[in-house]
Write a protein that holds these residues in place. Structure first.
Motif, PDB file in Angstrom:
ATOM      1  N   GLY A 285     -46.879  -3.802  42.864  1.00  0.00           N
ATOM      2  CA  GLY A 285     -45.849  -2.868  42.414  1.00  0.00           C
ATOM      3  C   GLY A 285     -46.351  -2.234  41.124  1.00  0.00           C
ATOM      4  O   GLY A 285     -46.632  -2.937  40.157  1.00  0.00           O
ATOM      5  N   LEU A 286     -46.489  -0.908  41.135  1.00  0.00           N
ATOM      6  CA  LEU A 286     -47.146  -0.223  40.013  1.00  0.00           C
ATOM      7  C   LEU A 286     -46.165   0.665  39.252  1.00  0.00           C
ATOM      8  O   LEU A 286     -45.302   1.317  39.857  1.00  0.00           O
ATOM      9  CB  LEU A 286     -48.299   0.648  40.531  1.00  0.00           C
ATOM     10  CG  LEU A 286     -49.362  -0.050  41.394  1.00  0.00           C
ATOM     11  CD1 LEU A 286     -50.406   0.964  41.868  1.00  0.00           C
ATOM     12  CD2 LEU A 286     -50.032  -1.171  40.610  1.00  0.00           C
ATOM     13  N   GLY A 287     -46.371   0.741  37.942  1.00  0.00           N
ATOM     14  CA  GLY A 287     -45.547   1.612  37.107  1.00  0.00           C
ATOM     15  C   GLY A 287     -45.889   3.081  37.293  1.00  0.00           C
ATOM     16  O   GLY A 287     -45.117   3.967  36.909  1.00  0.00           O
ATOM     17  N   GLY A 288     -47.021   3.388  37.873  1.00  0.00           N
ATOM     18  CA  GLY A 288     -47.443   4.778  38.097  1.00  0.00           C
ATOM     19  C   GLY A 288     -48.548   4.807  39.129  1.00  0.00           C
ATOM     20  O   GLY A 288     -48.818   3.805  39.797  1.00  0.00           O
ATOM     21  N   LEU A 289     -49.180   5.969  39.241  1.00  0.00           N
ATOM     22  CA  LEU A 289     -50.228   6.139  40.246  1.00  0.00           C
ATOM     23  C   LEU A 289     -51.591   6.158  39.545  1.00  0.00           C
ATOM     24  O   LEU A 289     -51.890   7.094  38.792  1.00  0.00           O
ATOM     25  CB  LEU A 289     -49.990   7.468  40.979  1.00  0.00           C
ATOM     26  CG  LEU A 289     -50.796   7.721  42.244  1.00  0.00           C
ATOM     27  CD1 LEU A 289     -50.513   6.668  43.310  1.00  0.00           C
ATOM     28  CD2 LEU A 289     -50.483   9.113  42.791  1.00  0.00           C
ATOM     29  N   PRO A 290     -52.415   5.143  39.768  1.00  0.00           N
ATOM     30  CA  PRO A 290     -53.711   5.133  39.077  1.00  0.00           C
ATOM     31  C   PRO A 290     -54.657   6.198  39.630  1.00  0.00           C
ATOM     32  O   PRO A 290     -54.653   6.472  40.835  1.00  0.00           O
ATOM     33  CB  PRO A 290     -54.247   3.725  39.349  1.00  0.00           C
ATOM     34  CG  PRO A 290     -53.528   3.237  40.544  1.00  0.00           C
ATOM     35  CD  PRO A 290     -52.225   3.970  40.638  1.00  0.00           C
ATOM     36  N   MET A 291     -55.430   6.800  38.745  1.00  0.00           N
ATOM     37  CA  MET A 291     -56.409   7.821  39.148  1.00  0.00           C
ATOM     38  C   MET A 291     -57.795   7.192  39.196  1.00  0.00           C
ATOM     39  O   MET A 291     -58.070   6.208  38.493  1.00  0.00           O
ATOM     40  CB  MET A 291     -56.437   8.963  38.119  1.00  0.00           C
ATOM     41  CG  MET A 291     -55.139   9.709  38.009  1.00  0.00           C
ATOM     42  SD  MET A 291     -54.853  10.751  39.459  1.00  0.00           S
ATOM     43  CE  MET A 291     -53.071  10.605  39.612  1.00  0.00           C
ATOM     44  N   LEU A 292     -58.661   7.802  39.980  1.00  0.00           N
ATOM     45  CA  LEU A 292     -60.054   7.363  40.007  1.00  0.00           C
ATOM     46  C   LEU A 292     -60.681   7.544  38.632  1.00  0.00           C
ATOM     47  O   LEU A 292     -60.262   8.440  37.875  1.00  0.00           O
ATOM     48  CB  LEU A 292     -60.844   8.232  40.989  1.00  0.00           C
ATOM     49  CG  LEU A 292     -60.878   7.793  42.444  1.00  0.00           C
ATOM     50  CD1 LEU A 292     -61.619   8.840  43.261  1.00  0.00           C
ATOM     51  CD2 LEU A 292     -61.550   6.429  42.596  1.00  0.00           C
ATOM     52  N   ALA A 293     -61.683   6.751  38.319  1.00  0.00           N
ATOM     53  CA  ALA A 293     -62.388   6.874  37.041  1.00  0.00           C
ATOM     54  C   ALA A 293     -62.806   8.328  36.833  1.00  0.00           C
ATOM     55  O   ALA A 293     -63.336   8.966  37.754  1.00  0.00           O
ATOM     56  CB  ALA A 293     -63.614   5.972  37.052  1.00  0.00           C
ATOM     57  N   GLY A 294     -62.524   8.859  35.662  1.00  0.00           N
ATOM     58  CA  GLY A 294     -62.880  10.252  35.367  1.00  0.00           C
ATOM     59  C   GLY A 294     -61.744  11.204  35.663  1.00  0.00           C
ATOM     60  O   GLY A 294     -61.756  12.358  35.236  1.00  0.00           O
ATOM     61  N   GLY A 295     -60.721  10.743  36.400  1.00  0.00           N
ATOM     62  CA  GLY A 295     -59.587  11.608  36.731  1.00  0.00           C
ATOM     63  C   GLY A 295     -58.493  11.451  35.686  1.00  0.00           C
ATOM     64  O   GLY A 295     -58.493  10.501  34.912  1.00  0.00           O
ATOM     65  N   SER A 296     -57.575  12.402  35.671  1.00  0.00           N
ATOM     66  CA  SER A 296     -56.469  12.287  34.717  1.00  0.00           C
ATOM     67  C   SER A 296     -55.205  12.841  35.368  1.00  0.00           C
ATOM     68  O   SER A 296     -55.249  13.365  36.477  1.00  0.00           O
ATOM     69  CB  SER A 296     -56.791  13.059  33.435  1.00  0.00           C
ATOM     70  OG  SER A 296     -57.021  14.401  33.772  1.00  0.00           O
TER      71      SER A 296
ATOM     72  N   LYS B  13     -42.173   4.940  40.651  1.00  0.00           N
ATOM     73  CA  LYS B  13     -43.087   3.791  40.774  1.00  0.00           C
ATOM     74  C   LYS B  13     -43.860   3.900  42.092  1.00  0.00           C
ATOM     75  O   LYS B  13     -43.518   4.700  42.964  1.00  0.00           O
ATOM     76  CB  LYS B  13     -42.301   2.474  40.759  1.00  0.00           C
ATOM     77  CG  LYS B  13     -41.275   2.375  39.646  1.00  0.00           C
ATOM     78  CD  LYS B  13     -41.870   1.841  38.385  1.00  0.00           C
ATOM     79  CE  LYS B  13     -40.787   1.623  37.338  1.00  0.00           C
ATOM     80  NZ  LYS B  13     -41.286   1.092  36.099  1.00  0.00           N
ATOM     81  N   HIS B  14     -44.864   3.053  42.229  1.00  0.00           N
ATOM     82  CA  HIS B  14     -45.686   3.089  43.445  1.00  0.00           C
ATOM     83  C   HIS B  14     -46.000   1.684  43.927  1.00  0.00           C
ATOM     84  O   HIS B  14     -45.890   0.724  43.171  1.00  0.00           O
ATOM     85  CB  HIS B  14     -47.001   3.828  43.172  1.00  0.00           C
ATOM     86  CG  HIS B  14     -46.826   5.314  43.159  1.00  0.00           C
ATOM     87  ND1 HIS B  14     -46.790   6.074  44.304  1.00  0.00           N
ATOM     88  CD2 HIS B  14     -46.642   6.180  42.126  1.00  0.00           C
ATOM     89  CE1 HIS B  14     -46.598   7.352  43.984  1.00  0.00           C
ATOM     90  NE2 HIS B  14     -46.503   7.439  42.664  1.00  0.00           N
TER      91      HIS B  14
ATOM     92  N   PRO C 148     -48.943   3.618  50.013  1.00  0.00           N
ATOM     93  CA  PRO C 148     -47.945   4.124  50.977  1.00  0.00           C
ATOM     94  C   PRO C 148     -46.841   4.953  50.322  1.00  0.00           C
ATOM     95  O   PRO C 148     -46.249   5.829  50.966  1.00  0.00           O
ATOM     96  CB  PRO C 148     -47.374   2.843  51.600  1.00  0.00           C
ATOM     97  CG  PRO C 148     -48.436   1.810  51.391  1.00  0.00           C
ATOM     98  CD  PRO C 148     -49.087   2.154  50.096  1.00  0.00           C
ATOM     99  N   THR C 149     -46.555   4.720  49.030  1.00  0.00           N
ATOM    100  CA  THR C 149     -45.482   5.463  48.352  1.00  0.00           C
ATOM    101  C   THR C 149     -45.810   6.943  48.165  1.00  0.00           C
ATOM    102  O   THR C 149     -44.918   7.744  47.903  1.00  0.00           O
ATOM    103  CB  THR C 149     -45.191   4.838  46.973  1.00  0.00           C
ATOM    104  OG1 THR C 149     -46.404   4.294  46.460  1.00  0.00           O
ATOM    105  CG2 THR C 149     -44.141   3.756  47.061  1.00  0.00           C
ATOM    106  N   VAL C 150     -47.083   7.301  48.300  1.00  0.00           N
ATOM    107  CA  VAL C 150     -47.435   8.722  48.193  1.00  0.00           C
ATOM    108  C   VAL C 150     -46.807   9.483  49.365  1.00  0.00           C
ATOM    109  O   VAL C 150     -46.471  10.664  49.258  1.00  0.00           O
ATOM    110  CB  VAL C 150     -48.974   8.881  48.149  1.00  0.00           C
ATOM    111  CG1 VAL C 150     -49.389  10.327  48.296  1.00  0.00           C
ATOM    112  CG2 VAL C 150     -49.512   8.301  46.856  1.00  0.00           C
TER     113      VAL C 150
END
Ligand SMILES: Cc1cc2nc3c(=O)[nH]c(=O)nc-3n(C[C@H](O)[C@H](O)[C@H](O)COP(=O)(O)OP(=O)(O)OC[C@H]3O[C@@H](n4cnc5c(N)ncnc54)[C@H](O)[C@@H]3O)c2cc1C
Length: 539
Positions: A342-353, A409-410, A397-399
């Motif tokens: 359970g995530l507080g947000g959506l993590p981006m790939l390294a280098g992404g923002s 959340k995600h 899946p939350t996307v």
């Protein structure tokens, strides 16, 4: 084999089904639709088996077992009117492969885009990929129709066997041009199959990792190439990687299957674990629940896996010793650990923002070791050592369906391979959290903000998958999908047609032809054999 097909007007059911996994529900629906009085008994308090959605933290829901859908057979969609009932599937976006050397390789249904990505690794491989997808698609079209048929019995014991073999032969005759390739596909290793066509280690890892999914075999093990077909086994006709996310999670699918089964007249009892299959004179006569309650029935179908069915629910005296030996030797040792975050947000790939979902968030991501390392990981797993690093598949899946988590959340679903059910040292209950920490650290090499976003986590070791979902050995597919455990050899030779040594006892789960995954084919094919014995037809 004759059967008493008539509806019993007394207290007995025409058929009891042990387990409300998706195959049990499909079988129950099919039999009820044909007019049989059906009772489905499920040990858990929810239907679905390995195809369920469950809350793992307040407001966070995840598919505990299966998480993407592709292989559900069209006759099941249609028969149960699943689209009309509201099953909605959001197609998965591109597959992003992430490598230990930092390379990335995005594969999508947009062939041009995939080819230009492939050229970054090898232009020869880009040419080979076009041919590969076409060839595998053709092979899948030759093989996948067999999913909807009972496997033929090569002993040709009677007219039925001959008819069934002729139907197979006729289908194969239409694809005879592919006969050599099919024989090769079923016998060779993934490494050999891919090695004939590709040069790049990155491309081969991206295409070949399914070889290690849910077995202890490595990509160099003969017989693993067949699993490549599964990426092409979709019944949508939309080609490879036409996987999708079910809105509401996979459990929504089985909830609606249960609705269809009930509407057709089947009764479903939850929280009703079966302890024993009763027999008289070599014939199933009903079941006994763990509470001691006895429920008679004219026939029993088991949706539980073969080992659970024959080694736990049946009296060994009812089974030939050679059969018991074969079931004991049947390979059913799981190798997956499942983690839901359970995530507080959506993590981006390294280098992404930023916080906006990127195309890769809509698909699945594979942390691919190279094939040689996959072989090493699987060799370790065979010796009881959990691989670290390992092949990891993950998705968000939350996307597609924000209702699976609280606002903003995600959830992230993580499947870690080469994690053997049987450990050489220690036990899963003691080490699973530490192993999950390592898997998350491995993912964080690509998604550096992930650890700081984790608010909840659920870790399911292979042992937990066994305990929670009732899968012997934690095996996702009710047993390895290898040539010696497929077709008329699944689960064991002599019993590839859903029947068992006990008359009136059938097997209808993933441990039968055509194997595991959410297909519904096993349940439907089994019900057809039951009705054949009962001299009725599928409605
Ligand atoms: C972690 C994981 C990830 C997966 N990912 C995917 C995926 O993404 N896509 C895909 O297509 N497939 C996936 N699979 C495989 C797929 O989920 C299974 O192969 C399939 O769901 C099996 O269905 P089934 O109905 O044959 O058996 P099951 O779903 O195993 O159902 C058997 C039922 O029998 C019940 N039962 C057992 N014993 C008893 C008893 N004594 N009394 C009463 N009830 C009993 C069980 O509780 C269960 O409900 C995954 C599986 C797992 C575990």
């Amino acid at each position: 084999m004759g059967d008493r097909g008539g509806r019993d007007e007394g207290s007995s059911y025409d058929a009891i089904i042990v387990g409300a996994g998706h195959n049990g529900l499909v079988a129950g629906f099919t039999l009820a639709k044909a007019g049989l009085r059906v009772l489905i008994l499920e040990r858990r308090d929810i239907v679905g088996g390995a195809c369920v959605t469950e809350e793992f933290a307040p407001g966070y829901r995840a598919s505990t077992g299966a998480y993407v859908l592709s292989m559900l057979r069209e006759p099941v969609w249609r028969g149960m009117k699943l689209r009309r009932r509201g099953v909605t599937v959001d197609p998965a976006g591109p597959t992003l492969n992430l490598y230990p050397d930092g390379a990335r390789y995005l594969m999508s249904d947009d062939m041009e885009a995939t080819l230009s990505e492939t050229r970054r690794f090898s232009s020869a491989d880009a040419d080979a990929l076009v041919r590969f997808e076409q060839d595998l698609g053709e092979l899948a079209r030759a093989v996948v129709p067999f999913f909807d048929r009972t496997a033929f019995d090569p002993r040709l014991r009677g007219l039925d066997d001959v008819r069934s073999a002729l139907r197979y032969a006729w289908q194969l005759y239409g694809s005879r041009r592919l006969a050599q390739d099919l024989a090769f596909l079923f016998t060779t290793s993934v490494r050999q199959f891919l090695g004939e066509r590709f040069r790049s280690e990155h491309v081969m890892a991206a295409l070949g990792w399914p070889a290690i999914n849910d077995s202890l075999a490595g990509p160099s093990t003969p017989g693993t190439a067949y699993v490549l077909l599964h990426d092409h086994a979709s019944d949508t006709g939309e080609g490879p990687r036409s996987w999708g996310f079910v809105r509401g999670g996979m459990g929504r699918l089985t909830e609606l299957m249960a609705e269809a089964a009930r509407e057709a007249g089947a009764e479903i009892r939850l929280g009703a674990p079966v302890a024993r299959v009763h027999t008289r004179d070599g014939r199933a006569t009903g079941v006994e629940l763990e509470t001691g309650e006895e429920i008679p029935a004219l026939r029993v179908l088991s949706n539980a896996d073969p080992k659970r069915t024959f080694l736990r629910l049946c009296d060994p005296d009812d089974l030939p010793a050679s059969f018991v030996g074969a079931v004991e030797a049947y390979r059913c040792t799981g190798t997956s650990m499942k983690i839901n975050l359970g995530l507080g947000g959506l993590p981006m790939l390294a280098g992404g923002s930023g916080t906006t979902p990127q195309p890769y968030h809509t698909g699945v991501m594979e942390l691919d070791p190279f094939l040689t390392d996959m072989d090493a990981h699987q060799a370790e797993a065979q010796r009881g050592i959990a691989a670290d690093p390992a092949h990891i598949e993950l998705c968000f899946p939350t996307v597609h369906d924000a209702s699976l988590a609280p606002d903003g959340k995600h959830i992230m679903t993580v499947d870690v391979n080469s994690q053997p059910y049987r450990l050489a040292d220690g036990d899963w209950d003691t080490m699973k959290e530490a192993r999950a920490d390592r898997a998350i650290a491995q993912i964080a090499e690509h998604f550096p903000t992930l650890p700081s976003m984790i608010e909840h986590r659920q870790v399911l070791s292979p042992l937990d998958l066994e305990r929670v979902l009732g899968l012997t050995g934690g095996h996702a597919l009710h047993g390895d999908m290898a040539p010696d455990q497929l077709l008329f050899l699944r689960p064991v030779r002599g019993y590839g047609d859903y029947r068992t040594p006990i008359r009136g006892l059938y097997l209808c789960g993933a441990g039968t032809h055509p194997g595991g995954g959410v297909t519904g084919a096993n349940g439907r094919n089994c019900a057809r054999e039951v009705l054949r014995d009962a001299k009725r037809r599928i409605a």
